[in-house]
Design an enzyme around this catalytic site. Structure first.
Site, PDB file in Angstrom:
ATOM      1  N   TRP A  98       0.802  -1.226   0.000  1.00 18.71           N
ATOM      2  CA  TRP A  98       0.000   0.000   0.000  1.00 18.71           C
ATOM      3  C   TRP A  98       0.834   1.275   0.000  1.00 18.71           C
ATOM      4  CZ3 TRP A  98       1.771   2.538   4.141  1.00 18.71           C
ATOM      5  CH2 TRP A  98       2.162   1.792   5.276  1.00 18.71           C
ATOM      6  N   ASN A  99       2.133   1.186   0.297  1.00 17.52           N
ATOM      7  CA  ASN A  99       2.876   2.434   0.494  1.00 17.52           C
ATOM      8  C   ASN A  99       3.226   3.150  -0.810  1.00 17.52           C
ATOM      9  OD1 ASN A  99       4.685   0.368  -0.109  1.00 17.52           O
ATOM     10  ND2 ASN A  99       6.320   1.191   1.164  1.00 17.52           N
ATOM     11  N   GLY A 101       6.759  -6.338   0.150  1.00 23.47           N
ATOM     12  CA  GLY A 101       6.036  -6.262   1.411  1.00 23.47           C
ATOM     13  C   GLY A 101       6.901  -6.737   2.558  1.00 23.47           C
ATOM     14  N   SER A 102       6.263  -7.161   3.624  1.00 28.53           N
ATOM     15  CA  SER A 102       6.986  -7.532   4.837  1.00 28.53           C
ATOM     16  C   SER A 102       7.734  -8.849   4.666  1.00 28.53           C
ATOM     17  CB  SER A 102       6.020  -7.647   6.007  1.00 28.53           C
ATOM     18  OG  SER A 102       5.212  -8.813   5.868  1.00 28.53           O
ATOM     19  N   GLU A 119      11.019  -8.344  -2.640  1.00 29.76           N
ATOM     20  CA  GLU A 119      11.561  -7.108  -2.067  1.00 29.76           C
ATOM     21  C   GLU A 119      10.883  -6.945  -0.721  1.00 29.76           C
ATOM     22  OE1 GLU A 119      12.008  -3.861  -0.521  1.00 29.76           O
ATOM     23  OE2 GLU A 119      10.647  -3.047  -2.033  1.00 29.76           O
ATOM     24  N   CYS A 147      10.352   0.913   2.891  1.00 25.62           N
ATOM     25  CA  CYS A 147      11.370  -0.035   3.357  1.00 25.62           C
ATOM     26  C   CYS A 147      12.762   0.560   3.243  1.00 25.62           C
ATOM     27  CB  CYS A 147      11.274  -1.333   2.565  1.00 25.62           C
ATOM     28  SG  CYS A 147      11.296  -1.072   0.780  1.00 25.62           S
ATOM     29  N   SER A 200      16.505   5.017  -4.964  1.00 23.03           N
ATOM     30  CA  SER A 200      15.571   4.424  -5.920  1.00 23.03           C
ATOM     31  C   SER A 200      15.696   5.093  -7.282  1.00 23.03           C
ATOM     32  CB  SER A 200      14.138   4.577  -5.405  1.00 23.03           C
ATOM     33  OG  SER A 200      13.987   3.968  -4.147  1.00 23.03           O
ATOM     34  N   GLU A 205      14.789  -5.444  -8.779  1.00 19.40           N
ATOM     35  CA  GLU A 205      13.812  -4.745  -9.604  1.00 19.40           C
ATOM     36  C   GLU A 205      14.463  -3.490 -10.158  1.00 19.40           C
ATOM     37  OE1 GLU A 205       9.451  -5.887  -8.011  1.00 19.40           O
ATOM     38  OE2 GLU A 205      10.464  -4.370  -6.793  1.00 19.40           O
TER      39      GLU A 205
END
Length: 474
Positions: free
Chosen positions: A147-148, A225-226, A247, A281, A438, A455
């Protein structure tokens, strides 16, 4: 918010079950979204399988032109995407526009990479046979996004998958499905064939994804995600020996040496900590400052953090919006309470404001002890936790003392020393005198329990391809 149904085979499909998407700034319902079930997943897999054959047979240039068109169309609609990101995620307007721009750039980058799946012809030294190596589409890919970054985490997976020749089913986070659904008409206009990209919002994430990962047509699973959820998906992927791209979580150290350019260090730390409100993250989680400059650094960082305006991100004058939900806000508050109880000092912020919305103010903690929970787990919020150091070897040891290894940040004017430190840090990425790593052109990913694969960059497309070797004589 025009599209709230499932997107399967190039069409909008209703579902018997729906769920609400909440505006985190107001706690009001934005939209009711269709929730996919197992039958919907099977329909999406069928559609992707049909579409992939024709798409994979296209020339790399033909796929490239579609991706380039997607970049052009999305770039023309950045304002709309930024507004939607703010509404469902909460991030401030500037952050949302930054994400929208970043998300669109993946289409341009992988439009350029689609024509560069280079192979090789060489000769075996002993037998004299020719060694021919080529890269082929791996197969259907299941993409699970957080969601971030409701736009960028999707395009970072969709673009390389399409460049490689794969069909995809994407499962967006339930908190933020609207942005990915809004992207689908744009992809159709760009020329993506019906069925090649399918979007399945769902409240049954675990069962839905597990079902798809056990379908023999699926060959790749890409998840952001986590670490905890990533472990579960890896166990499911093992049953079919799928190619995983993971990731996962982070616990980023930010090391400020005594010879750092103070302005550069403050700017870089603000960017590393407050980009996306710390809900990333890559966010600087542990800030290690050399003791000789700790007082000045803390004072100046506190001034910058205190000056940020908190409020509804749809207001362009707001710097810091709400966190995505109550659970995330409450976890951030618990981290601060725990650190203070163990001896940390609040320099600014540190309390949940009254009223509606999942807000937490920009907060600076100094004197954070090693025993504080926030040192060992992701804060995922606007809290800068400052510790001090005096010895280089010791701070490297402390920085590496975590199961995570996504990104680290180093600030020093001594380039020779800085490079030595970077090479000793056990992280997949390092920002050297920069608070942002990034970039669509760079291989994004971590080591240890921060993930598998990369990625972005050229590597991002290869995650969706298999290497084939042909031995030949002529």
């Amino acid at each position: 918010m025009e599209h709230t149904d499932l997107y399967i085979d190039g069409d909008w499909r209703k579902s018997g079950d729906r769920f609400d998407v909440i505006n985190p700034a107001t706690e009001e319902v934005l939209a009711s979204v269709a929730s996919a079930d197992i039958a919907d997943a099977d329909a999406a897999l069928d559609a992707a399988e049909r579409a992939m054959g024709e798409w994979a047979a296209r020339t790399p240039r033909q796929r490239s032109e579609v991706l380039r068109k997607a970049w052009e169309l999305m770039t023309a609609q950045l304002d709309d995407f930024a507004r939607l990101i703010t509404l469902e995620n909460g991030k401030a307007r500037a952050d949302a526009m930054g994400e929208a721009t970043y998300a669109a750039e993946f289409f341009r980058w992988f439009a350029e990479e689609a024509v560069r799946a280079d192979g090789m012809i060489t000769r075996a030294p002993s037998s004299g046979a020719r060694i021919m190596v080529q890269h082929k589409p791996a197969g259907l890919a299941v993409l699970v996004t957080p969601w971030n970054y409701p736009a960028a985490m999707g395009t970072r997976k969709i673009a390389p998958a399409l460049a490689a020749g794969c069909g995809v089913i994407i499962k967006p986070a339930s908190e933020t499905p609207l942005t990915m659904l809004a992207l689908m008409p744009l992809l159709a206009e760009a020329g993506v064939p019906p069925g090649l990209v399918n979007v399945l919002p769902s409240r049954r994430t675990g069962a839905l994804v597990d079902h798809m990962l056990h379908d023999p047509r699926v060959r790749v699973v890409s998840f952001t995600g986590s670490t905890g959820v990533g472990r579960k998906l890896l166990k499911s992927a093992a049953d079919q020996v799928l190619k995983p791209a993971m990731e996962l979580g982070g616990n980023a150290p930010c090391i400020i040496f005594e010879d750092a350019d103070m302005n550069e260090a403050i700017d870089g730390t603000m960017q590393a900590k407050m980009r996306n409100l710390g809900e990333a993250c890559t966010a600087a989680n542990r800030i290690y400052v050399h003791r000789s400059i700790a007082a000045e650094f803390t004072r100046r960082l506190t001034e910058r953090m205190s000056a940020l305006r908190l409020g509804d991100g749809s207001d362009p004058s707001v710097d810091v919006g709400p966190l995505v939900n109550a659970a995330t806000r409450d976890k951030v508050a618990e981290f601060v309470q725990d650190a203070v109880a163990k001896g940390a000092r609040i320099e600014c912020g540190g309390s949940v404001p009254e009223g509606r919305g999942f807000f937490y103010p920009p907060t600076v903690l100094s004197g954070v002890p090693e025993a504080a929970d926030c040192v060992h787990d992701e804060i995922f919020g606007p809290v800068a936790a400052i510790q001090t150091f005096t010895d280089q070897d010791d701070v490297i040891r402390r920085a590496n003392d975590t199961e995570y290894g996504l990104v680290a940040y180093v600030f020093s004017r001594d380039f020779r020393r800085a490079m030595q430190v970077c090479e000793r840090l056990d992280y997949g990425m390092v920002g050297l005198n920069r608070g942002l790593v990034s970039d669509p052109a760079a291989p994004f990913g971590g080591v240890k329990q921060s993930g598998l694969g990369r990625e972005g960059g050229h590597e991002g497309m290869l995650e969706f391809m298999e290497t084939q070797y042909i031995s030949a004589s002529w």
